[in-house]
Design a protein around this motif. Structure first.
Motif, PDB file in Angstrom:
ATOM      1  N   LEU A 121       0.823  -1.197   0.000  1.00  0.00           N
ATOM      2  CA  LEU A 121       0.000   0.000   0.000  1.00  0.00           C
ATOM      3  C   LEU A 121       0.864   1.256   0.000  1.00  0.00           C
ATOM      4  CD1 LEU A 121      -2.730  -0.967   2.616  1.00  0.00           C
ATOM      5  CD2 LEU A 121      -2.892  -1.076   0.138  1.00  0.00           C
ATOM      6  N   MET A 155      -8.530   5.530   3.146  1.00  0.00           N
ATOM      7  CA  MET A 155      -9.244   4.784   4.186  1.00  0.00           C
ATOM      8  C   MET A 155      -9.426   5.627   5.434  1.00  0.00           C
ATOM      9  SD  MET A 155      -7.828   0.868   3.825  1.00  0.00           S
ATOM     10  CE  MET A 155      -6.097   1.303   3.586  1.00  0.00           C
ATOM     11  N   GLY A 171      -6.401   1.805  -2.919  1.00  0.00           N
ATOM     12  CA  GLY A 171      -6.964   2.370  -1.695  1.00  0.00           C
ATOM     13  C   GLY A 171      -8.457   2.596  -1.814  1.00  0.00           C
ATOM     14  N   THR A 177     -11.216   0.631   0.341  1.00  0.00           N
ATOM     15  CA  THR A 177     -12.203   1.421   1.074  1.00  0.00           C
ATOM     16  C   THR A 177     -13.611   0.980   0.706  1.00  0.00           C
ATOM     17  OG1 THR A 177     -10.696   3.323   1.117  1.00  0.00           O
ATOM     18  CG2 THR A 177     -13.011   3.756   1.569  1.00  0.00           C
ATOM     19  N   PRO A 234      -1.622   1.617  -6.871  1.00  0.00           N
ATOM     20  CA  PRO A 234      -1.758   2.506  -5.712  1.00  0.00           C
ATOM     21  C   PRO A 234      -2.718   3.653  -6.001  1.00  0.00           C
ATOM     22  CG  PRO A 234       0.538   1.916  -6.044  1.00  0.00           C
ATOM     23  CD  PRO A 234      -0.216   1.382  -7.236  1.00  0.00           C
ATOM     24  N   ASP A 269      -3.253   5.304  -0.361  1.00  0.00           N
ATOM     25  CA  ASP A 269      -4.229   4.271  -0.030  1.00  0.00           C
ATOM     26  C   ASP A 269      -4.660   4.392   1.431  1.00  0.00           C
ATOM     27  OD1 ASP A 269      -4.049   3.042  -2.609  1.00  0.00           O
ATOM     28  OD2 ASP A 269      -2.150   2.139  -1.990  1.00  0.00           O
ATOM     29  N   TYR A 270      -3.689   4.558   2.309  1.00  0.00           N
ATOM     30  CA  TYR A 270      -4.009   4.732   3.729  1.00  0.00           C
ATOM     31  C   TYR A 270      -4.807   6.018   3.955  1.00  0.00           C
ATOM     32  CZ  TYR A 270      -0.803   0.950   4.985  1.00  0.00           C
ATOM     33  OH  TYR A 270      -0.199  -0.274   5.122  1.00  0.00           O
TER      34      TYR A 270
END
Length: 575
Positions: A7, A15, A349, A353, A345, A11-12
């Protein structure tokens, strides 16, 4: 399995933004939760389009995304039946014929409708069965979240369970049904936006529709069952004999088991979805809720196409695609491995999600339905009836509803482990529905359209239908079963080709038994409710009202006709 996804920070970030939004919605709505009515019923204030999107989003949870894409790999486009014949006719029937009785009766739940139409014991039985069912189904969503985060972040399975449970608990505890519905609307658009790229990228990988047909044909033909080359790409063509299709069932089993019993049992009697329509601001909006929801429901099968393509990937060694989990095929991993293969990428994400949104939508929907039935149909009915102080009662029941929310989440954690035994959550869901919803549909249908149905008949019908389903499950099993959760725990007298075949026939037997017993007992017992009490509850005794002041596109008959034509065209196109 390898250790998680690669990730990127974006991406983080996606979320994190999503989690902030869903908790923020609950926080923003918390001040409106002044009493139990606002918390459990959303004040019956939702516009038809909001209720309609929430209606479809509630069923766009773990079953639809993880389960159905896994079914695409296991059964091919036969899975489309769950959306077309397995949903659309029942949603039309609910909107045109049944919602006027649910909404007009002022019942706050399906069990309460059963009390008004029949008697207290029928309500109590259904309330208990529904409460157990919602906890089991909520556990399925929690299992789906846990297996995703286990693959995504390398978290321990149970750590994942508690983390996901905490997020859903926070926004449901704060904002009640209103929070669940508003989040379901948000989650619907996130799911579509997050998973459509997977459809386009997987189709591009195989050379479009023509390339998919060309690549799948030799793979399907080489399977041990010797299926026809186009079996995974059709819906009805190979249902003449059970051995000709991977579901292991004939067309009449699909029509009766899925298209009639399971479909109508879920869409017409399951309080989880009906609760969204009951939250609508008017009787017309409540009728239109399932009709509006039916339009996107017909298009959701597009999301299954990557699952169908995965059959070619799994049987082509050069593609290095596997859904093995400790040496056993786990179809619930299909969507995760497809995302790992296709999504870059940023898009990854968004896709992750979308999965988390769908799973949380399913879990929150079941928890909000559970706390309503527990508070109104069990606690208020039998433990603490209303007093002379209405304001005090509302405050007390609000506290009870929030405690029920906490209990429902904790109980769901305990049931998540059962879902892991099936390795295809769709099979598990249909097992539950065939036992609980199938006999319930027979009773409610008779109650709405045959005024002679008595309370004793309804209760006997529910008990006999449930007993039949439990015995069928205990005496049969699917081929290759290695766990008693799939059946055969009494003695195996018949083996079905696959789990869905077992579930479809279980639904047929339980619904038929329930209807036959309910009719027989009703004819032998006296109708205790006079006709005056059945007005608004029984079709023949309720005056018809036409939506004469509504715009043409708001009239249920017009919407139903439009949906029926679209559904017929799609079914013929994929015959």
């Amino acid at each position: 399995m390898s250790d998680g996804f690669q990730l990127a920070w974006i991406d983080y970030a996606m979320m994190l933004v999503y989690f902030t939004f869903v908790i923020g919605i609950g926080w923003a709505l918390r001040r409106q939760m002044s009493d139990a009515t606002a918390f459990l019923e959303a004040g019956r204030s939702m516009p038809a389009w909001v209720a309609g999107i929430a209606f479809i989003s509630t069923s766009l949870g773990a079953l639809e995304v993880m389960g159905m894409i896994g079914c695409g790999a296991k059964y091919g486009m036969l899975t489309f039946h769950f959306y077309w014949i397995g949903a659309i006719p029942a949603m039309l029937f609910l909107g045109v014929f049944m919602m006027p009785f649910y909404y007009g009766s002022k019942a706050r739940s399906v069990p309460e409708y059963l009390k008004l139409r029949f008697d207290e014991k029928t309500r109590a039985l259904n309330a208990v069965l529904f409460s157990v069912m919602t906890i089991l189904v909520s556990g399925i969503s929690m299992y789906a979240i846990a297996i995703l985060t286990e693959q995504l972040l390398g978290w321990n399975f149970y750590v994942s369970l508690f983390a996901s449970a905490a997020i859903v608990l926070i926004y449901t505890y704060l904002g009640g049904l209103s929070s669940a519905i508003h989040n379901e609307v948000l989650q619907f658009f996130i799911v579509i936006a997050g998973l459509l790229p997977l459809v386009f990228l997987s189709l591009h990988d195989v050379g479009g529709w023509a390339g998919m047909k060309e690549r799948l044909g030799p793979v399907v033909s080489s399977l041990p069952e010797h299926f026809a080359a186009d079996t995974w790409l059709t819906t009805w063509r190979h249902t003449g004999r059970a051995a000709q299709n991977p579901m292991g069932i004939e067309w009449y089993g699909i029509v009766l088991g899925l298209g009639f019993v399971l479909s109508f049992g879920y869409w017409c009697t399951d309080f989880l979805v009906i609760q969204r329509a009951l939250a609508a601001r008017s009787a017309l909006a409540a009728r239109n809720t399932p009709l509006i929801a039916a339009i996107p429901k017909m298009l959701v099968p597009l999301l299954i196409i990557p699952g169908v393509i995965s059959v070619w990937l799994m049987h082509t060694p050069a593609e290095h695609f596997s859904i093995l989990d400790r040496g056993v095929t786990n179809y619930d991993l299909t969507i995760i491995m497809l995302m790992r293969r296709y999504l870059p990428p940023g898009v990854l994400g968004l896709g992750l999600t979308a999965l988390l949104a769908s799973f949380m939508s399913g879990m929150a929907g079941n928890i909000s339905a559970f706390n309503t039935v527990w508070t109104y149909d069990l606690y208020q009915a039998y433990l603490r009836p209303p007093s002379s102080d209405a304001k005090l009662d509302q405050t007390h029941y609000l506290r009870v509803a929030r405690l029920a929310t906490v209990f429902g989440v904790l109980a769901s954690i305990c049931t998540a482990g059962v879902a892991a035994e099936f390795r295809n959550i769709t099979d598990f869901m249909q097992t539950i529905f065939s036992m609980v919803n199938a006999p319930l549909f027979a009773v409610i249908f008779l109650g709405m359209f045959w005024r002679r149905t008595t309370g004793h008949g309804a209760f006997a019908g529910l008990v006999s239908g449930l007993t039949t389903a439990v015995l069928h499950h205990g005496l049969t099993e699917p081929a290759g079963s290695v766990t008693m959760f799939k059946g055969g725990w009494l003695h195996v007298v018949h083996t079905y080709p696959v789990e869905l075949s077992q579930n479809f026939w279980c639904a047929i037997f339980s619904c038929s038994t329930s209807a036959a017993v309910a009719i027989a007992v009703s004819l032998l017992t006296r109708q205790r409710k006079p006709n005056e009490e059945l007005v608004g509850l029984v079709y023949s005794l309720t005056p018809r009202t036409a939506a004469t002041n509504a715009q043409w596109y708001e009239r249920p008959a017009v919407l139903a006709l439009l949906v029926a034509v679209m559904g017929t065209v799609l079914s013929l196109a994929f015959w």
